[in-house]
Design a protein around this motif. Sequence first.
Motif, PDB file in Angstrom:
ATOM      1  N   HIS A 188       0.835  -1.192   0.000  1.00 56.06           N
ATOM      2  CA  HIS A 188       0.000   0.000   0.000  1.00 56.06           C
ATOM      3  C   HIS A 188       0.879   1.255   0.000  1.00 56.06           C
ATOM      4  O   HIS A 188       0.637   2.186  -0.755  1.00 56.06           O
ATOM      5  N   SER A 189       1.886   1.260   0.849  1.00 54.67           N
ATOM      6  CA  SER A 189       2.799   2.399   0.920  1.00 54.67           C
ATOM      7  C   SER A 189       3.903   2.240  -0.127  1.00 54.67           C
ATOM      8  O   SER A 189       4.553   1.197  -0.190  1.00 54.67           O
ATOM      9  N   SER A 190       4.113   3.252  -0.926  1.00 52.59           N
ATOM     10  CA  SER A 190       5.170   3.192  -1.925  1.00 52.59           C
ATOM     11  C   SER A 190       6.524   3.359  -1.248  1.00 52.59           C
ATOM     12  O   SER A 190       6.637   3.952  -0.167  1.00 52.59           O
ATOM     13  N   LYS A 191       7.566   2.848  -1.886  1.00 54.09           N
ATOM     14  CA  LYS A 191       8.914   2.985  -1.345  1.00 54.09           C
ATOM     15  C   LYS A 191       9.304   4.451  -1.243  1.00 54.09           C
ATOM     16  O   LYS A 191       9.966   4.869  -0.289  1.00 54.09           O
ATOM     17  N   GLU A 192       8.860   5.244  -2.209  1.00 55.24           N
ATOM     18  CA  GLU A 192       9.199   6.661  -2.214  1.00 55.24           C
ATOM     19  C   GLU A 192       8.551   7.381  -1.028  1.00 55.24           C
ATOM     20  O   GLU A 192       9.197   8.191  -0.345  1.00 55.24           O
ATOM     21  N   ASN A 193       7.277   7.090  -0.759  1.00 55.24           N
ATOM     22  CA  ASN A 193       6.595   7.721   0.370  1.00 55.24           C
ATOM     23  C   ASN A 193       7.202   7.290   1.703  1.00 55.24           C
ATOM     24  O   ASN A 193       7.332   8.102   2.626  1.00 55.24           O
ATOM     25  N   SER A 194       7.558   6.021   1.791  1.00 54.11           N
ATOM     26  CA  SER A 194       8.174   5.519   3.019  1.00 54.11           C
ATOM     27  C   SER A 194       9.521   6.189   3.253  1.00 54.11           C
ATOM     28  O   SER A 194       9.871   6.553   4.387  1.00 54.11           O
ATOM     29  N   LYS A 195      10.273   6.362   2.178  1.00 58.20           N
ATOM     30  CA  LYS A 195      11.583   7.016   2.278  1.00 58.20           C
ATOM     31  C   LYS A 195      11.423   8.472   2.716  1.00 58.20           C
ATOM     32  O   LYS A 195      12.163   8.958   3.580  1.00 58.20           O
ATOM     33  N   LYS A 196      10.433   9.162   2.149  1.00 58.56           N
ATOM     34  CA  LYS A 196      10.195  10.558   2.502  1.00 58.56           C
ATOM     35  C   LYS A 196       9.737  10.677   3.959  1.00 58.56           C
ATOM     36  O   LYS A 196      10.126  11.604   4.674  1.00 58.56           O
ATOM     37  N   ALA A 197       8.925   9.728   4.403  1.00 61.19           N
ATOM     38  CA  ALA A 197       8.454   9.738   5.784  1.00 61.19           C
ATOM     39  C   ALA A 197       9.621   9.572   6.746  1.00 61.19           C
ATOM     40  O   ALA A 197       9.720  10.270   7.765  1.00 61.19           O
ATOM     41  N   LEU A 198      10.518   8.647   6.418  1.00 58.90           N
ATOM     42  CA  LEU A 198      11.689   8.423   7.262  1.00 58.90           C
ATOM     43  C   LEU A 198      12.580   9.664   7.290  1.00 58.90           C
ATOM     44  O   LEU A 198      13.102  10.051   8.348  1.00 58.90           O
ATOM     45  N   GLN A 199      12.726  10.314   6.156  1.00 58.07           N
ATOM     46  CA  GLN A 199      13.537  11.526   6.085  1.00 58.07           C
ATOM     47  C   GLN A 199      12.950  12.643   6.943  1.00 58.07           C
ATOM     48  O   GLN A 199      13.686  13.407   7.581  1.00 58.07           O
ATOM     49  N   LYS A 200      11.624  12.728   6.990  1.00 56.03           N
ATOM     50  CA  LYS A 200      10.984  13.749   7.815  1.00 56.03           C
ATOM     51  C   LYS A 200      11.253  13.499   9.293  1.00 56.03           C
ATOM     52  O   LYS A 200      11.478  14.433  10.069  1.00 56.03           O
ATOM     53  N   LEU A 201      11.231  12.243   9.699  1.00 47.94           N
ATOM     54  CA  LEU A 201      11.549  11.909  11.089  1.00 47.94           C
ATOM     55  C   LEU A 201      12.999  12.270  11.408  1.00 47.94           C
ATOM     56  O   LEU A 201      13.300  12.854  12.453  1.00 47.94           O
ATOM     57  N   GLN A 202      13.871  11.935  10.493  1.00 49.68           N
ATOM     58  CA  GLN A 202      15.294  12.218  10.712  1.00 49.68           C
ATOM     59  C   GLN A 202      15.559  13.715  10.746  1.00 49.68           C
ATOM     60  O   GLN A 202      16.376  14.195  11.538  1.00 49.68           O
ATOM     61  N   THR A 203      14.863  14.470   9.895  1.00 48.36           N
ATOM     62  CA  THR A 203      15.021  15.922   9.876  1.00 48.36           C
ATOM     63  C   THR A 203      14.595  16.536  11.208  1.00 48.36           C
ATOM     64  O   THR A 203      15.158  17.546  11.652  1.00 48.36           O
ATOM     65  N   ALA A 204      13.613  15.906  11.846  1.00 48.77           N
ATOM     66  CA  ALA A 204      13.121  16.393  13.135  1.00 48.77           C
ATOM     67  C   ALA A 204      13.948  15.860  14.298  1.00 48.77           C
ATOM     68  O   ALA A 204      13.562  16.008  15.457  1.00 48.77           O
ATOM     69  N   ASN A 205      15.093  15.237  13.975  1.00 46.46           N
ATOM     70  CA  ASN A 205      15.996  14.680  14.992  1.00 46.46           C
ATOM     71  C   ASN A 205      15.342  13.584  15.828  1.00 46.46           C
ATOM     72  O   ASN A 205      15.617  13.445  17.031  1.00 46.46           O
ATOM     73  N   ALA A 206      14.468  12.815  15.201  1.00 40.95           N
ATOM     74  CA  ALA A 206      13.839  11.696  15.893  1.00 40.95           C
ATOM     75  C   ALA A 206      14.838  10.562  16.076  1.00 40.95           C
ATOM     76  O   ALA A 206      15.704  10.346  15.219  1.00 40.95           O
ATOM     77  N   HIS A 207      14.727   9.866  17.174  1.00 39.41           N
ATOM     78  CA  HIS A 207      15.512   8.655  17.386  1.00 39.41           C
ATOM     79  C   HIS A 207      14.695   7.495  16.823  1.00 39.41           C
ATOM     80  O   HIS A 207      13.864   6.906  17.516  1.00 39.41           O
ATOM     81  N   VAL A 208      14.894   7.207  15.545  1.00 40.64           N
ATOM     82  CA  VAL A 208      14.119   6.163  14.872  1.00 40.64           C
ATOM     83  C   VAL A 208      14.696   4.805  15.257  1.00 40.64           C
ATOM     84  O   VAL A 208      15.842   4.491  14.942  1.00 40.64           O
ATOM     85  N   ILE A 209      13.899   4.003  15.946  1.00 40.45           N
ATOM     86  CA  ILE A 209      14.393   2.703  16.432  1.00 40.45           C
ATOM     87  C   ILE A 209      13.969   1.542  15.545  1.00 40.45           C
ATOM     88  O   ILE A 209      14.442   0.420  15.724  1.00 40.45           O
ATOM     89  N   GLY A 210      13.083   1.793  14.572  1.00 44.66           N
ATOM     90  CA  GLY A 210      12.697   0.704  13.687  1.00 44.66           C
ATOM     91  C   GLY A 210      11.434   1.003  12.910  1.00 44.66           C
ATOM     92  O   GLY A 210      10.885   2.104  12.980  1.00 44.66           O
ATOM     93  N   SER A 211      10.985   0.008  12.165  1.00 42.02           N
ATOM     94  CA  SER A 211       9.761   0.103  11.374  1.00 42.02           C
ATOM     95  C   SER A 211       8.898  -1.123  11.629  1.00 42.02           C
ATOM     96  O   SER A 211       9.407  -2.199  11.937  1.00 42.02           O
ATOM     97  N   ILE A 212       7.609  -0.935  11.505  1.00 41.11           N
ATOM     98  CA  ILE A 212       6.668  -2.050  11.570  1.00 41.11           C
ATOM     99  C   ILE A 212       6.005  -2.153  10.207  1.00 41.11           C
ATOM    100  O   ILE A 212       5.469  -1.170   9.693  1.00 41.11           O
TER     101      ILE A 212
END
Length: 227
Positions: A188-212
Motif C-alpha cells: 500500500h505504501s510506496s517505497k518513495e513515500n516511506s523514504k520521505k516519511a523516514l527523512q521527515k523523522l530524521q530531519t526532526a531529529n527523531a531517534h528512529v528505532i525501527g519500522s513495523i
Amino acid sequence: MSHRRQKTDEPQKLIAKINPKSPHSELFRSIRTNIEFSSVDKPMRSILITSSEPDSGKSLICANLAVVFAQQGKKTLLIDGDLRKPTVKKIFPEAVSHGLTGILTNRVTIDEAIRETEVENLYVLPAGVVPPNPSELLGSEKMKQVYAELYEIFDQIIFDTPPIQLVVDAQLLCSLVDGSILLVRSNHSSKENSKKALQKLQTANAHVIGSIFNNNKMKMDGYYYAD
C-alpha cells in the motif's frame, strides 16, 4: 492516581486482550521485546508511532502494543496524539473525556483526563475535542510540561500520531520521546513515500528505532518489526 473502571463491550480487534495466546499476540510481544532491546543505554520508556500514509492500521497496532506492555506488568499509557482524526476512543470506549486537548487548554487536569481501561495496568489519554490548532498545541511548552509529568507517572508511554506525510504533528512530538517507529503498510505504501516519511523523522531529529510492516489493515494477517 485513581479512576473508576467502566464496563464496556469487548473491542473486537484488540487481539492481544481477546486472545493473548494467539500467534498475532505473540507477534506483538516480539515487537515489544525488540523495542526494549533497541537501546542498551536508555530504556525505551516512551515511543511514538507514525505512518507513512493513512489507513495503515496504526491505531490498532498502537493499542495492541500498549496491551502487551501492560500485560508485562508495566503501568502503561496510550496517548491519542492525533488531534485531527482521533481513533483511540473507537478501540477503548471508556476513553470519553476532554482528553489531551482539555489538558493543553487548561480545561481539565491530567488526572481528570486519563481513563483506566479493562486491561490491568493500561490507561488511555484520548485526544479530546478536535481543536482548530492541533500543531500549535502539540508544539507548545504546555505539551512539554504535560509529557514530563506523564513520564514520571507511567512506566511506558505510547503516542499514536497522524501520518507524517500529511501533517507536522509527529515531527513536533518525536523530539520528546525516547524513540520513534515508522509504520508501513505492505503493498500500500510506496517505497518513495516511506523514504520521505523516514527523512521527515530524521530531519526532526527523531531517534528512529525501527519500522513495523503491516500486511493487512483490518484482519492483521501479519506484521513484523525491523530495526
